[in-house]
Structure formats: structure tokens, C-alpha cells
Design a protein around this motif. Structure first.
Motif, short mmCIF file in Angstrom:
data_model
loop_
_atom_site.label_atom_id
_atom_site.label_comp_id
_atom_site.label_asym_id
_atom_site.label_seq_id
_atom_site.Cartn_x
_atom_site.Cartn_y
_atom_site.Cartn_z
N GLN A 297 55.50 34.89 82.17
CA GLN A 297 55.52 35.21 80.74
C GLN A 297 54.15 35.02 80.10
N ARG A 298 53.38 34.04 80.59
CA ARG A 298 52.02 33.81 80.06
C ARG A 298 51.16 35.05 80.28
N LYS A 299 51.22 35.55 81.51
CA LYS A 299 50.41 36.73 81.82
C LYS A 299 50.86 37.93 80.99
N ARG A 300 52.18 38.07 80.84
CA ARG A 300 52.70 39.19 80.05
C ARG A 300 52.21 39.10 78.61
N TYR A 301 52.18 37.88 78.07
CA TYR A 301 51.70 37.69 76.69
C TYR A 301 50.24 38.11 76.58
N PHE A 302 49.39 37.71 77.54
CA PHE A 302 47.98 38.08 77.51
C PHE A 302 47.84 39.61 77.57
N MET A 303 48.64 40.25 78.42
CA MET A 303 48.54 41.70 78.55
C MET A 303 48.90 42.39 77.23
N LYS A 304 49.94 41.88 76.56
CA LYS A 304 50.36 42.48 75.29
C LYS A 304 49.33 42.22 74.19
N PHE A 305 48.75 41.02 74.21
CA PHE A 305 47.79 40.66 73.16
C PHE A 305 46.54 41.54 73.23
N PHE A 306 45.99 41.69 74.44
CA PHE A 306 44.74 42.43 74.58
C PHE A 306 44.98 43.93 74.69
N ASP A 307 46.13 44.31 75.26
CA ASP A 307 46.46 45.72 75.42
C ASP A 307 45.30 46.48 76.05
N SER A 308 44.63 45.85 77.04
CA SER A 308 43.49 46.46 77.72
C SER A 308 43.22 45.67 78.99
N PRO A 309 42.33 46.16 79.86
CA PRO A 309 41.98 45.40 81.07
C PRO A 309 41.42 44.01 80.78
N LEU A 310 40.97 43.78 79.53
CA LEU A 310 40.47 42.45 79.18
C LEU A 310 41.54 41.38 79.31
N GLY A 311 42.80 41.79 79.20
CA GLY A 311 43.90 40.83 79.34
C GLY A 311 43.87 40.16 80.70
N THR A 312 43.64 40.93 81.74
CA THR A 312 43.55 40.37 83.10
C THR A 312 42.36 39.44 83.22
N LYS A 313 41.22 39.87 82.68
CA LYS A 313 39.99 39.06 82.76
C LYS A 313 40.19 37.73 82.04
N ALA A 314 40.77 37.77 80.85
CA ALA A 314 40.98 36.55 80.07
C ALA A 314 41.98 35.63 80.76
N PHE A 315 43.04 36.20 81.30
CA PHE A 315 44.06 35.37 81.95
C PHE A 315 43.50 34.71 83.21
N GLU A 316 42.71 35.44 83.97
CA GLU A 316 42.12 34.86 85.18
C GLU A 316 41.18 33.71 84.83
N TYR A 317 40.44 33.86 83.72
CA TYR A 317 39.56 32.76 83.30
C TYR A 317 40.40 31.52 82.95
N VAL A 318 41.46 31.72 82.18
CA VAL A 318 42.29 30.59 81.74
C VAL A 318 42.95 29.92 82.94
N GLN A 319 43.36 30.69 83.93
CA GLN A 319 43.99 30.11 85.12
C GLN A 319 43.07 29.13 85.84
N GLN A 320 41.77 29.34 85.72
CA GLN A 320 40.81 28.49 86.41
C GLN A 320 40.51 27.20 85.64
N ASN A 321 41.03 27.10 84.42
CA ASN A 321 40.77 25.92 83.59
C ASN A 321 42.09 25.18 83.36
N ASP A 322 42.32 24.11 84.14
CA ASP A 322 43.59 23.39 84.05
C ASP A 322 43.84 22.83 82.65
#
Length: 833
Positions: A393-418
Motif C-alpha cells: 500500500q505504501r508503494k501504491r500511495y507513492f505511485m498515486k501521489f507522483f503519478d509519474s516514474p518519479l514515484g518509483t524513484k522516491a519510493f526506492e530512496y525511502v526504502q533505503q532509509n529505515d
């Protein structure tokens, strides 16, 4: 039950009911027929699903449908299931009056062969209450129309690059929450609720419990459990601040208004406890009927009394029990039993829950966990807890918020920061993170700084971006921030989340801002404004925004002295100041706050000195008390504050007396390990780290890795380590400045040969200084002995003690390889077990 099983009297009763029903249905005008049909449409779909073939045959017999039409409807059901049946019902109900009547009559006749409780109820209601039912449906339509603006949209708050709010539909923005069908009552909680729920999430994911959670969806809250005769009547949904309780209620109302779910409730009445507070200021006692009309002017109708005579078709929704100024008292003997009797509002609410008032009605209550203690558990049929977003659901929220490939980039960054990712379970927090990252990832390359690492840095950027968008709208930005911050701190101190225009807003001098550009600008982006009666209420969009601004207050107001607040923290045992303290620590880092200071002016250096001095003294005291096992958790909290400062010199000075760190037989989340890894990697005093009997995952080991090479002795006995965990251990052993001389890995029986193979590669590295390696009971076989022998023979090997006992599958061949290594002149081993 078939016809043969029915008694003659039952057959006569059913036949009479069908006759009365057909008489009533034929007496409706076309408009009324359409109204009745639309109202019962979801029920008809449910009934027809049992045997669409019989209904189709009946309609063909009555020459309402041709054989070809019936076949096409049946083919659609075969292909689409219940959706195909729903399409059939919708299509037939859209035909002429005569066709619709024939459909109803066909359904009525089918009840003789296959009695359906739902269909029987419909027949009885239409036959006995035809005209009265129409009037109630019209009133229901009026009620749904009045609720529609509340349910139509979610307001997307303005953020960086989005200076004005815009409305988005539920379908486009709503992300399904994780709700589990259980709740553990909270008593005497000693930790901040947001942090504890974050740790609970991490633990669920770590143990792969997501699949095992008994999840329920919003449309299942009042669904009957298997083996139960009745639907649950009293349902309580718990969740921490910002987790989505009110949004869940909004989605619930959205579905009901649009006839998607819960159509068995003729009426749903929504009350917010913050609104009840205001009503009580004007009128402390009233009957239930007046309370309903107070918030639903369109229901000022005599028919309301008739509706309440059928409580089983009524649902009361009470949102935000934690915002109520009263505690519900279930011990009082005088309760309300008549909706026309005058009582205090808390008594009316309690009477609905205890079912002394409108027995058979349904009640839904939402609340933060901290406010549920006084609730009478015996009265509640179902407890549910909103856990928020799991990774999907977190990833889905990021995808909806950015509505662009940036959603994947932003989510991957956040995943690396506990530190940041752990808080993404909370939808409101997700929104803040996405707002910040949107400005970061859409900035021109030369403007981009590193993305935020700490929660303080995240909120500094968040508030800076909002202030930047509204610089011109405020005459005294710093002064206004001081007022808001002071009110925010008052809220944290008194556990207040809702602020009223004629109370708190007035007290803190914010009333004048309500009509200013500043309110439509900056304040609108941090405060949610709602009007009720003649009052306006304000809430911060998320508790952490309130806590951040409360911390800023001490750095902005010349008259605010942080000493008293810091002095009182020792006596705070409920964790309510935990995140506020982190923000205070983080705001001491001058480079991090420069963006804010460029807009607000210089921060008070005196506040920073006092906070850092207090933090240093608190750390030193905790280090000295470490012999007390109960103090280890306190030290972990302090490490969280130290992490926020990102101040290596402060950390080294504060933990200089810490020579041994012992977190044995405890629970560490990946978040805890990230903080531990960072803090310990900054100081060189810790000689021994003992994490024995503390379960450590691959993620935990990865986060702790930076600290391992600094210590001399590392004890990881019975930590549940697997072979993959050895990658980080191997890295620590062969780091250029590694100090590790003793490694205790006893009783990690899943370590195995592949894990030892990784360790042996590190032992052959010239940087490795390991002298003692304990692998007692690690599930080793002869397969690993070749690697061990090779490591022992390396000319720069320092290993003098090796414990391989209780590895019963080493076998003769394995021992033979080890013995050959012992004869090698490079081998320095003195003890082999």
C-alpha cells in the motif's frame, strides 16, 4: 427448504403475502416504482444470484424476454459472476413499467420454491408499508444528498510546487488501509504511539505476519462472523493519530451514499466528537432526536421519529472519541431509553452503546488507542485496529501521489532509509514525505541537495517549502510561527489535537489570522479547518507537524526557556514528548536549519546549547546506569535523540565512558539497529558489544554493520542468524580499520556451511585481526572444513582459538582437513574445540 417441506399453513401465508405484494407493486406510479426498485436493487442482485436460470425461464414464459435475450444474460453471468447478475438487474429495471413489474412478480413467485429471507423481507416491507416506505426513501435520498459534499472528495493539501489545494476523488487518491480484526487494549503506555505502531509494523513484516493477520475491509466491519446468528452491533476501530480513521469514516459514508455497501442501513448518522464538544457549550442536555437534527437540519421532519422506531435499520457513527472532553461512564445507573427524553449528550452516547436506547441499532466508534481505556469491552461486538499501509500500500500511495516514474524513484530512496521508511505506515506521514521528495526530485540538478536522512531534516524542508510559497502573504512570519508553535506545544503538553477558534486560537492570539492571507496560505497548509455550527475547529494535518512546530517555538521565541521543559522530561513516562525531544535535538544542528533561518531569522543559540548540554548529561547518566538492565531501553531512546543531531563530536563525548554495550534477550527493530549502528560508529570507546539472545534479521545486521568493526569483542550467541547475515560480519572483519578480535556466534544453527564460507574469506584478508571464533552448535558439516583449513593456513592468519563443538556432522573427513591445517607452519591456532 423446498415446497414439500412447507406446511399447508405456511404455503397459505406465503401465497397471501405474494398476493398483497403484487397488488401493492401494481398500485405504484411509474416514478414510485422506479424509486422502490432502485432502493432494493442491491438486494435483488443478491437474491437473483442464487438461481438466475429460474428467473430467466419465468420471464421467458411470461414473454417478457426472448430465448435469445435470456441466453445472453446467462452467458454474461457465466463470464462475470455476480457482476453479470448486477448488470442483468440494472438492465431489466431500466425497461418499461410493465417489464419491471413482471420482474418483481417473477421474483415473488420464486419464493414458493426457494424461500429467501432477504426476498421475504422485501415482500413484507412493500406489502405492509408501501406508501410509508416511499416517504422514508425520499427522506433518505435527501439525507444522502446532504452528506454528499462530505463524501465526494479528498482534499489534496497544497505542497511544494502546488500552492493551492485541489480536490481529488476517492477513486483517484484513496489507498486501501490495512485493518486487522483484533485489538490489544493499551494501558499505562510508556512509548509514543506513532513510534510503537511503527515498530509493530516492522515486527509484523520481519516475521512475515502480514499474510497471517486476519484482515478485514471497510465493507466488512458489520458483516456477520461465521457461526454467528447476528451481525455485530457495536464496532470500535482503533488507530494512532494520522493513520486514517476519519478518512476510513469518509470512505464508509462514501460507499453508503453511493449505494455501494451497507444498504441494509436505512439511515447512517455521523457525529464527530469535536462537534459534540461545541454543541454541549450551547446546550448541555437534549433528546436524541434534537441531537440528530442539530447536525442534520434537513431531518427536522416528523418522519424521523418513525425511522427511529426501527433501530435495526439505523447506524450511528461517532468519529474521534479521543477528541471528546468527557469520559464515557458505563457505571452510571440512569441511562436514556427514549429518543424523546432529555439527557446529557455523554449519557445519550453511552445509552446507544449499551443498547438501552434504540435496542438493535448499530454503532461505529473510532478512536486513538489511548482513549479506549474506559470503554466497556463487554458491550463491544468487534474491535478492529487500523495498521495503515503495509509495503504494497505504501508503494501504491507513492505511485498515486507522483503519478509519474518519479514515484518509483522516491519510493526506492525511502526504502533505503529505515528512519523514514518505518513511519511510512502512516498515511499522513506518507503525504509529508511525498511532498518533500516531490520538491527534491523535481528541482533542477544544481539545486538538489542530498535527500533528507532524519525526521528533523524532513520537516525542516517541509516547512521551508511551504513558507517559501507564502513569503509575501505574512507581515510577521516569525511572530506568527511563535504563536502557532506555542499553541502546538500547549497541545502536546495537554494531549490536545483539536483547537477551537473561540478558545485556543483566541488564547494564543491567532484569531486575527483567520481572515488574513496568512491563513489562506501557510496556515491552511499545516492546519485543517472545519466549520461546525457557529464555531471553527483547527487540527494539524499530522501530530508530527504539531510536535515539530512546538519544538521550533523554543528556537524562535526570545521569552521561551527550554530548561523547564527539559527538566520535566524525566517525569514524563507516557512517551508523549518522545518525537518532540527528537526535533529539539535535530534543530540544534545549524547546517540543517539554515533554510528555515533564511526565512525566519536566526535561531536562539542559547536554546541549542541548553538542549545539547542536557542531552550530553542525560547520555552520560544513562551510560553509568547500564548495570541496571532496565536502563538499556532508556539508552536506546537517547541514541534516537543523538542520531537526530548528526553531531559526531557530541556523540563521541557523550559515550566516551561506554566500554561495553549489552542489549541481551531484548527486541531490536531494523530502525533501532540503524540508530545503534550510526551512534556506535561515531564513537571508539565501545570495546564489547553483546547482543546475545536478541533476534537479528539480515536487515538488522546490515544496519549494525558500521559499528561492528570498531569493537574488539562481538557476542551474537543465539541471535537466529542465517548464512546471509555473515556478509555484514565478513565486511566488518576485513575493513581496513577493523578492531574485532573475538567473535561469538554460538547456537546460531542456521548459519551453516555457506555462512562459514563467507567468514573464512574474511579470515584470509590481511586486514582481519580476529583471534577467537566460536561456532559451537551452528549446524556445520564437513563441507565447510576445506574453507576453514584454508583460512587457518593463511600466512597472516591471527586465529588462535576456534570452537567447533556440537557440530555433529563435521565427520571424519572434515576433521582430517582441519588436522592437515594444524600441521601447517602458518597456522597459529592454540585451542580447537
Amino acid at each position: 427448504m423446498c415446497l414439500k417441506a412447507c406446511s399447508n399453513s405456511s404455503i397459505l401465508l406465503i401465497a397471501d403475502l405474494i398476493r398483497k405484494f403484487c397488488f401493492s407493486i401494481r398500485g405504484f406510479s411509474e416514478e414510485d416504482l422506479r424509486t422502490i426498485s432502485k432502493y432494493y436493487q442491491p438486494y435483488l442482485t443478491y437474491v437473483i444470484e442464487y438461481d438466475l436460470t429460474s428467473i430467466l425461464q419465468n420471464l421467458v414464459t411470461k414473454r417478457i424476454l426472448t430465448n435469445e435475450e435470456a441466453k445472453s444474460y446467462k452467458d454474461r453471468e457465466d463470464a462475470e459472476g455476480s457482476e453479470g447478475v448486477a448488470w442483468f438487474v440494472s438492465d431489466v429495471l431500466g425497461k418499461s413499467r410493465d417489464v419491471v413489474i413482471k420482474l418483481w412478480e417473477a421474483l415473488a413467485e420464486e419464493i414458493m420454491r426457494f424461500p429467501s429471507p432477504n426476498m421475504k423481507t422485501i415482500l413484507e416491507e412493500v406489502a405492509e408499508r408501501g406508501s410509508a416506505l416511499l416517504i422514508e426513501i425520499q427522506l433518505q435520498d435527501k439525507h444522502k444528498a446532504a452528506l454528499d459534499p462530505y463524501t465526494r472528495v479528498l482534499e489534496e493539501q497544497p505542497g511544494p510546487g502546488n500552492a493551492h489545494p485541489r480536490e481529488v476523488s476517492f477513486e483517484n487518491r484513496y489507498t486501501e488501509l490495512m485493518i486487522i480484526n483484533q485489538y490489544r487494549r493499551t494501558r499505562g503506555e510508556t512509548h509514543h504511539e506513532l513510534l510503537e505502531t511503527g515498530k509493530k509494523h516492522a515486527k509484523l513484516l520481519e516475521n512475515r505476519m502480514q499474510e497471517k493477520c486476519k484482515r478485514i475491509w471497510i465493507n466488512q466491519l458489520f458483516r456477520r462472523r461465521p457461526g454467528r446468528d447476528e451481525h455485530p452491533r457495536i464496532v470500535v476501530v482503533s488507530g494512532v493519530a494520522g493513520i486514517g480513521k476519519t478518512t476510513m469514516v469518509q470512505k464508509f459514508m462514501f460507499d453508503w451514499v453511493r449505494d455501494l455497501h451497507y444498504q441494509r442501513f436505512m439511515f447512517v448518522f455521523l457525529f464527530k466528537f469535536r462537534e459534540l464538544n461545541l454543541i454541549e457549550e450551547e446546550e448541555a442536555t437534549m433528546p436524541l432526536t434534537r441531537l440528530i437534527v442539530k447536525l442534520n437540519k434537513h431531518l427536522n421532519d416528523p418522519r424521523l421519529r418513525e425511522i427511529l422506531k426501527r433501530p435495526e435499520s439505523v447506524l450511528f457513527v461517532f468519529d474521534g472519541l479521543d477528541e471528546y472532553k468527557h469520559r464515557l461512564d458505563f457505571t452510571q445507573k440512569r441511562l436514556c431509553s427514549n429518543p424523546e427524553d432529555v439527557f446529557p449528550i455523554p449519557v445519550i452516547v453511552t445509552s446507544l452503546i449499551t443498547q438501552t436506547l434504540l435496542k438493535g441499532c448499530s454503532v461505529l466508534i473510532t478512536s486513538r488507542p489511548t482513549a479506549l481505556e474506559p470503554l466497556d469491552t463487554k458491550r463491544v461486538d468487534r474491535y478492529a485496529e487500523i495498521l495503515g499501509f503495509f509495503p504494497e500500500q505504501r508503494k501504491r500511495y507513492f505511485m498515486k501521489f507522483f503519478d509519474s516514474p518519479l514515484g518509483t524513484k522516491a519510493f526506492e530512496y525511502v526504502q533505503q532509509n529505515d528512519i523514514i521508511y518505518t513511519m511510512c505506515y502512516n498515511p499522513s506521514y506518507c503525504w509529508i514525505i511525498c511532498s518533500v521528495l516531490k520538491s527534491h526530485f523535481t528541482a533542477e540538478e544544481w539545486k538538489q541537495r542530498h535527500a533528507p536522512k532524519t525526521i528533523t531534516e524532513l520537516f525542516v524542508i517541509f516547512i521551508t517549502n511551504i513558507l517559501t510559497n507564502h513569503k509575501r502573504e505574512a507581515d510577521d512570519t516569525r511572530g506568527n510561527l511563535v504563536k502557532i508553535g506555542k499553541m502546538a506545544y500547549h497541545g502536546v503538553k495537554n494531549r490536545t489535537l483539536v483547537f477551537y477558534d473561540k478558545f485556543e486560537m483566541s488564547t494564543f492570539g491567532l484569531t486575527s489570522l483567520q481572515s488574513s492571507p496568512f491563513l489562506s496560505g501557510f496556515m491552511r497548509e499545516i492546519l485543517q479547518r472545519e466549520s461546525c455550527l457557529e464555531h471553527t475547529t483547527y487540527t494539524f494535518f499530522h501530530l508530527t507537524i504539531q510536535e515539530f512546530l512546538a519544538a521550533c517555538y523554543y528556537f524562535l521565541d526570545p521569552s521561551a526557556d527550554v530548561s523547564e521543559m527539559l527538566g520535566n522530561l524525566d517525569s514524563c513516562t507516557d512517551g508523549s514528548f518522545e518525537i518532540l525531544t527528537r526535533f529539539l535535538a535535530g534543530l540544534c544542528r545549524v547546517p540543517m536549519t539554515k533554510p528555515l533561518q533564511s526565512i525566519l531569522g536566526q535561531f536562539k543559540t542559547q536554546t541549542g546549547r541548553k538542549v545539547l548540554g542536557w542531552l550530553k548529561e542525560r547520555t552520560e547518566r544513562a551510560v553509568k546506569d547500564l548495570q541496571n538492565k532496565n536502563k538499556t531501553k532508556e539508552l536506546l531512546h537517547i541514541f534516537q535523540w543523538l542520531y537526530e543531531t548528526q553531531n559526531a563530536l557530541l556523540i563521541r563525548d557523550s559515550i566516551r565512558e561506554l566500554t561495553k554495550l549489552e542489549f541481551t534477550n531484548t527486541t531490536l527493530s531494523p530502525l533501532d539497529c540503524a540508530v545503534l549502528g550510526y551512534v556506535l560508529s561515531q564513537g571508539g570507546a565501545v570495546k564489547e558489544i553483546d547482543l546475545s539472545r536478541t533476534r537479528l534479521t539480515k536487515e538488522c545486521m546490515n544496519r549494525l554493520g558500521p559499528a561492528f568493526h570498531r569493537c574488539h569483542t562481538l557476542r551474537l550467541e543465539r541471535c537466529g542468524l542465517t548464512s546471509s547475515c555473515c556478509e555484514d560480519l565478513a565486511s566488518a572483519l576485513c575493513t581496513n580499520h577493523s578492531n574485532l578480535t573475538e567473535l561469538d556466534l554460538r547456537y546460531n544453527n542456521q548459519l551453516g556451511d555457506s555462512g562459514v564460507r563467507l567468514l573464512c574469506a574474511a579470515l584470509r584478508d590481511p586486514n582481519c585481526k580476529l583471534q577467537t571464533l566460536k561456532l559451537h552448535g551452528c549446524g556445520l558439516t564437513s563441507e565447510c572444513c576445506k574453507d576453514l583449513a584454508s583460512a587457518l593456513c593463511t600466512n597472516h592468519s591471527n586465529l588462535t582459538e576456534l570452537d567447533l563443538s556440537s557440530n555433529n556432522q563435521l565427520g571424519d573427513s572434515g576433521v582430517r582437513l582441519l588436522c592437515a591445517a594444524l600441521r601447517d607452519p602458518n597456522c597459529k591456532l592454540q585451542t580447537l574445540k
